[in-house]
Motif scaffolding. Sequence first.
Motif, PDB file in Angstrom:
ATOM      1  N   THR A  71      10.406   6.634  39.210  1.00 15.78           N
ATOM      2  CA  THR A  71      11.599   6.720  38.378  1.00 15.78           C
ATOM      3  C   THR A  71      12.152   8.135  38.467  1.00 15.78           C
ATOM      4  O   THR A  71      11.400   9.097  38.620  1.00 15.78           O
ATOM      5  CB  THR A  71      11.281   6.378  36.909  1.00 15.78           C
ATOM      6  OG1 THR A  71      10.215   7.224  36.458  1.00 15.78           O
ATOM      7  CG2 THR A  71      10.853   4.923  36.767  1.00 15.78           C
ATOM      8  N   LEU A  72      13.461   8.263  38.379  1.00 13.12           N
ATOM      9  CA  LEU A  72      14.116   9.561  38.503  1.00 13.12           C
ATOM     10  C   LEU A  72      15.028   9.799  37.307  1.00 13.12           C
ATOM     11  O   LEU A  72      15.332   8.883  36.543  1.00 13.12           O
ATOM     12  CB  LEU A  72      14.947   9.620  39.793  1.00 13.12           C
ATOM     13  CG  LEU A  72      14.205   9.518  41.129  1.00 13.12           C
ATOM     14  CD1 LEU A  72      15.204   9.463  42.281  1.00 13.12           C
ATOM     15  CD2 LEU A  72      13.261  10.697  41.320  1.00 13.12           C
ATOM     16  N   TRP A  73      15.513  11.040  37.172  1.00 10.92           N
ATOM     17  CA  TRP A  73      16.513  11.375  36.166  1.00 10.92           C
ATOM     18  C   TRP A  73      17.898  11.345  36.796  1.00 10.92           C
ATOM     19  O   TRP A  73      18.097  11.837  37.910  1.00 10.92           O
ATOM     20  CB  TRP A  73      16.254  12.764  35.576  1.00 10.92           C
ATOM     21  CG  TRP A  73      15.024  12.852  34.749  1.00 10.92           C
ATOM     22  CD1 TRP A  73      13.821  13.412  35.107  1.00 10.92           C
ATOM     23  CD2 TRP A  73      14.850  12.357  33.419  1.00 10.92           C
ATOM     24  NE1 TRP A  73      12.922  13.292  34.087  1.00 10.92           N
ATOM     25  CE2 TRP A  73      13.523  12.648  33.031  1.00 10.92           C
ATOM     26  CE3 TRP A  73      15.676  11.693  32.518  1.00 10.92           C
ATOM     27  CZ2 TRP A  73      13.006  12.300  31.781  1.00 10.92           C
ATOM     28  CZ3 TRP A  73      15.185  11.347  31.277  1.00 10.92           C
ATOM     29  CH2 TRP A  73      13.864  11.648  30.910  1.00 10.92           C
ATOM     30  N   ASP A  74      18.858  10.781  36.085  1.00  8.70           N
ATOM     31  CA  ASP A  74      20.253  10.805  36.521  1.00  8.70           C
ATOM     32  C   ASP A  74      20.825  12.172  36.163  1.00  8.70           C
ATOM     33  O   ASP A  74      20.989  12.496  34.983  1.00  8.70           O
ATOM     34  CB  ASP A  74      21.033   9.691  35.824  1.00  8.70           C
ATOM     35  CG  ASP A  74      22.488   9.642  36.272  1.00  8.70           C
ATOM     36  OD1 ASP A  74      22.893  10.495  37.091  1.00  8.70           O
ATOM     37  OD2 ASP A  74      23.229   8.751  35.798  1.00  8.70           O
ATOM     38  N   LEU A  75      21.122  12.969  37.178  1.00  6.69           N
ATOM     39  CA  LEU A  75      21.597  14.342  36.972  1.00  6.69           C
ATOM     40  C   LEU A  75      23.055  14.494  37.395  1.00  6.69           C
ATOM     41  O   LEU A  75      23.503  15.595  37.703  1.00  6.69           O
ATOM     42  CB  LEU A  75      20.707  15.310  37.766  1.00  6.69           C
ATOM     43  CG  LEU A  75      19.215  15.246  37.443  1.00  6.69           C
ATOM     44  CD1 LEU A  75      18.425  16.133  38.407  1.00  6.69           C
ATOM     45  CD2 LEU A  75      18.947  15.652  36.004  1.00  6.69           C
ATOM     46  N   SER A  76      23.794  13.399  37.381  1.00  8.56           N
ATOM     47  CA  SER A  76      25.144  13.398  37.947  1.00  8.56           C
ATOM     48  C   SER A  76      26.234  13.736  36.946  1.00  8.56           C
ATOM     49  O   SER A  76      27.388  13.920  37.329  1.00  8.56           O
ATOM     50  CB  SER A  76      25.440  12.027  38.563  1.00  8.56           C
ATOM     51  OG  SER A  76      25.424  11.008  37.566  1.00  8.56           O
ATOM     52  N   SER A  77      25.900  13.821  35.649  1.00 15.05           N
ATOM     53  CA  SER A  77      26.941  14.000  34.638  1.00 15.05           C
ATOM     54  C   SER A  77      26.695  15.242  33.803  1.00 15.05           C
ATOM     55  O   SER A  77      25.561  15.552  33.433  1.00 15.05           O
ATOM     56  CB  SER A  77      27.001  12.773  33.714  1.00 15.05           C
ATOM     57  OG  SER A  77      27.903  12.999  32.636  1.00 15.05           O
ATOM     58  N   ALA A  78      27.785  15.950  33.496  1.00 12.60           N
ATOM     59  CA  ALA A  78      27.704  17.111  32.616  1.00 12.60           C
ATOM     60  C   ALA A  78      27.998  16.740  31.174  1.00 12.60           C
ATOM     61  O   ALA A  78      27.837  17.572  30.277  1.00 12.60           O
ATOM     62  CB  ALA A  78      28.691  18.180  33.079  1.00 12.60           C
ATOM     63  N   SER A  79      28.421  15.504  30.927  1.00 14.19           N
ATOM     64  CA  SER A  79      28.882  15.143  29.590  1.00 14.19           C
ATOM     65  C   SER A  79      27.967  14.189  28.840  1.00 14.19           C
ATOM     66  O   SER A  79      28.061  14.071  27.622  1.00 14.19           O
ATOM     67  CB  SER A  79      30.281  14.517  29.678  1.00 14.19           C
ATOM     68  OG  SER A  79      30.253  13.348  30.486  1.00 14.19           O
ATOM     69  N   LYS A  80      27.075  13.507  29.544  1.00 12.72           N
ATOM     70  CA  LYS A  80      26.192  12.572  28.856  1.00 12.72           C
ATOM     71  C   LYS A  80      24.733  12.919  29.140  1.00 12.72           C
ATOM     72  O   LYS A  80      24.411  13.495  30.181  1.00 12.72           O
ATOM     73  CB  LYS A  80      26.481  11.131  29.292  1.00 12.72           C
ATOM     74  CG  LYS A  80      26.262  10.860  30.775  1.00 12.72           C
ATOM     75  CD  LYS A  80      26.628   9.414  31.135  1.00 12.72           C
ATOM     76  CE  LYS A  80      26.370   9.143  32.616  1.00 12.72           C
ATOM     77  NZ  LYS A  80      26.748   7.755  32.986  1.00 12.72           N
ATOM     78  N   PRO A  81      23.838  12.582  28.211  1.00 18.30           N
ATOM     79  CA  PRO A  81      22.421  12.900  28.426  1.00 18.30           C
ATOM     80  C   PRO A  81      21.872  12.230  29.680  1.00 18.30           C
ATOM     81  O   PRO A  81      22.273  11.116  30.034  1.00 18.30           O
ATOM     82  CB  PRO A  81      21.746  12.339  27.168  1.00 18.30           C
ATOM     83  CG  PRO A  81      22.821  12.271  26.143  1.00 18.30           C
ATOM     84  CD  PRO A  81      24.076  11.956  26.908  1.00 18.30           C
ATOM     85  N   SER A  82      20.965  12.909  30.360  1.00 21.46           N
ATOM     86  CA  SER A  82      20.324  12.337  31.542  1.00 21.46           C
ATOM     87  C   SER A  82      19.463  11.152  31.129  1.00 21.46           C
ATOM     88  O   SER A  82      18.759  11.199  30.124  1.00 21.46           O
ATOM     89  CB  SER A  82      19.463  13.385  32.245  1.00 21.46           C
ATOM     90  OG  SER A  82      20.261  14.435  32.730  1.00 21.46           O
ATOM     91  N   ALA A  83      19.526  10.095  31.924  1.00 22.03           N
ATOM     92  CA  ALA A  83      18.752   8.886  31.650  1.00 22.03           C
ATOM     93  C   ALA A  83      17.842   8.597  32.830  1.00 22.03           C
ATOM     94  O   ALA A  83      18.061   9.078  33.951  1.00 22.03           O
ATOM     95  CB  ALA A  83      19.690   7.703  31.415  1.00 22.03           C
ATOM     96  N   VAL A  84      16.798   7.810  32.580  1.00 22.32           N
ATOM     97  CA  VAL A  84      15.891   7.409  33.649  1.00 22.32           C
ATOM     98  C   VAL A  84      16.555   6.317  34.485  1.00 22.32           C
ATOM     99  O   VAL A  84      17.100   5.341  33.950  1.00 22.32           O
ATOM    100  CB  VAL A  84      14.556   6.909  33.071  1.00 22.32           C
ATOM    101  CG1 VAL A  84      13.690   6.286  34.148  1.00 22.32           C
ATOM    102  CG2 VAL A  84      13.815   8.063  32.417  1.00 22.32           C
ATOM    103  N   ILE A  85      16.511   6.493  35.800  1.00 22.23           N
ATOM    104  CA  ILE A  85      17.126   5.547  36.732  1.00 22.23           C
ATOM    105  C   ILE A  85      16.117   5.196  37.828  1.00 22.23           C
ATOM    106  O   ILE A  85      15.106   5.871  37.992  1.00 22.23           O
ATOM    107  CB  ILE A  85      18.406   6.132  37.370  1.00 22.23           C
ATOM    108  CG1 ILE A  85      18.082   7.440  38.105  1.00 22.23           C
ATOM    109  CG2 ILE A  85      19.482   6.347  36.312  1.00 22.23           C
ATOM    110  CD1 ILE A  85      19.249   8.022  38.891  1.00 22.23           C
ATOM    111  N   PRO A  86      16.390   4.142  38.611  1.00 20.55           N
ATOM    112  CA  PRO A  86      15.490   3.806  39.719  1.00 20.55           C
ATOM    113  C   PRO A  86      15.379   4.935  40.735  1.00 20.55           C
ATOM    114  O   PRO A  86      16.364   5.601  41.049  1.00 20.55           O
ATOM    115  CB  PRO A  86      16.160   2.568  40.336  1.00 20.55           C
ATOM    116  CG  PRO A  86      16.935   1.962  39.213  1.00 20.55           C
ATOM    117  CD  PRO A  86      17.441   3.128  38.413  1.00 20.55           C
ATOM    118  N   GLY A  87      14.162   5.135  41.222  1.00 21.42           N
ATOM    119  CA  GLY A  87      13.908   6.103  42.275  1.00 21.42           C
ATOM    120  C   GLY A  87      13.250   5.385  43.435  1.00 21.42           C
ATOM    121  O   GLY A  87      13.872   4.567  44.108  1.00 21.42           O
TER     122      GLY A  87
END
Length: 554
Positions: A71-87
């Motif tokens: 599992t990875l962290w979604d680091l693509s947004s500056a405005s919303k909290p990072s969420a766990v995504i498929p890795g």
Amino acid sequence: MFRSFKGVSCSCAIAAILACAAAIVSGAPARAETVLRIAMTAGDIPRTLGQPDQGGEGNRFTGYTMYDSLTLWDLSSASKPSAVIPGLATTWKVDASDKTKWIFTLRPGVTFHDGSPFNADTVIWNVEKVLKPDAPQYDTSQVGVTVPRMPTLASARKIDDMTVELTTKEPDSFLPFNLTFLYMASPTKWQALFDAAPGDDVKAKSQAAWAAFSKDASGTGPWKMTRLVPRERLELAKNDAYWDKARVPHVDKMVLLPIPEANARTAALLSGQVDWIEAPAPDAVAQIKQRGFVIQANEQPHVWPWQFSRVEGSPWNDIRVRKAANLCIDREGLKDGLLGGLMVPATGTVEPGHPWRGNPTFQIKYDLPAAQALMKEAGYGPNKKLTVKVQTSASGSGQMLPLPMNEYLQQALAECYFDVQLDVVEWSILFTNWRRGVKDPSANGASAINATYSTADPFFAMVRFLQSGMAPPVSYNWGFVNNPTFDELIRKARQTFDPDARDKALAELHAASVDDADFLYVAHDVGSRAMSPKIKNFVQPKSWYVDFSPVTMN
């Protein structure tokens, strides 16, 4: 006109001319290699063998660069909290009939940097490198920085080549968060190094293999290791064959340099020695901006605290003392003065508006008269100071400016009849001591420790510090907190698989911990970094981690 070729061999000159001629003939100009140079706050290169040390900075620079996890962290947004995504896993689910078992479906077509395939066998091998003492690849040096982050994981079983079953010691809804810190290293690469190691002693050969692996690592990440000089530099090259084509790096090469002192980092940026620095010196921010450099900052899921000892004899066992310390700190003054605005005042592990905030009755704020009254009630005053020692670091991941900040606290708390002594160690040593706990000699008589941490997931934010079962050597309950209310709320949250119901239990836990003043809450980091205007397309996420892949350089 040929003077510049003086001292250059004829063959080299001819090769250069031919290269230029080839570019002209092809109609495409030769493209210069793009190199991104970053100054870290660490005093050394974080470990590169698959499970980094040095906390969040290690994960940022030698974890999520060279390696992936299920599992990875979604680091693509500056405005919303990072969420766990498929890795490296595309999907996962808990067994409805036995919530200690999870099924992970693996991503097909992924290869390690050495070309070997990623599959279920490689997942099991990586689980056993930290969980199975009799496995040849078991490495105690990686256990300490991994197992405390996923203390309920018990075993892994292959279902088929692209499916694994992970079993936990108890139902644990936090497991997908925990697995973001289990990085997949190449068993094939390691086995070749193990076979090449001399002698017949398995343990010695294993240690030699891991030592060799750390110098020429192989993960599945978007960056590949090309050169390591301990305490000096780590060089990474982009992985053109990375499985997520959207995250193939746009920069050819990244060079990581350990520069632990803030003024030295700032000087390196201003002089052009580096393109990017972590945690610039706050008093240099105006000059940095004036020179055309860019300051990036964003509130992070992070807290900068003192964690109190609760063993017998600790001065922090008196709740009046704990509350007094929290009321004695002018956080706005710290923010606007010493830190130049580069912090968010902390009134808990998370702030109002967060789903885990709850409704604490103890309001953390600056109230000097109330703090002094509490201390007098506890038996202290101008002529009877309470001596406390806090262990901290000189620099390090998320530590912001630990020495100046602790000196600020030292002076502030003196007004509330505290005599604060500082025990300063290197960040990597502090991080190790943090896992050992206050009862270990490494605490050196300290009754508090200043080690910052991420609050992105429930386990990292609260559970590892507040659950009695997480006391060393299991995890990071450094001060041996033992509160039955906390334990029951954690059990409830961990065994709740509905996100909303889990958040409600976590909110109760957070409110209870603030009311008990279990930490001296000071600040939330904003991840300040300064960089050259040549750097484009960087996203500063609400996370301790960043994605270097989208970054471009003009």
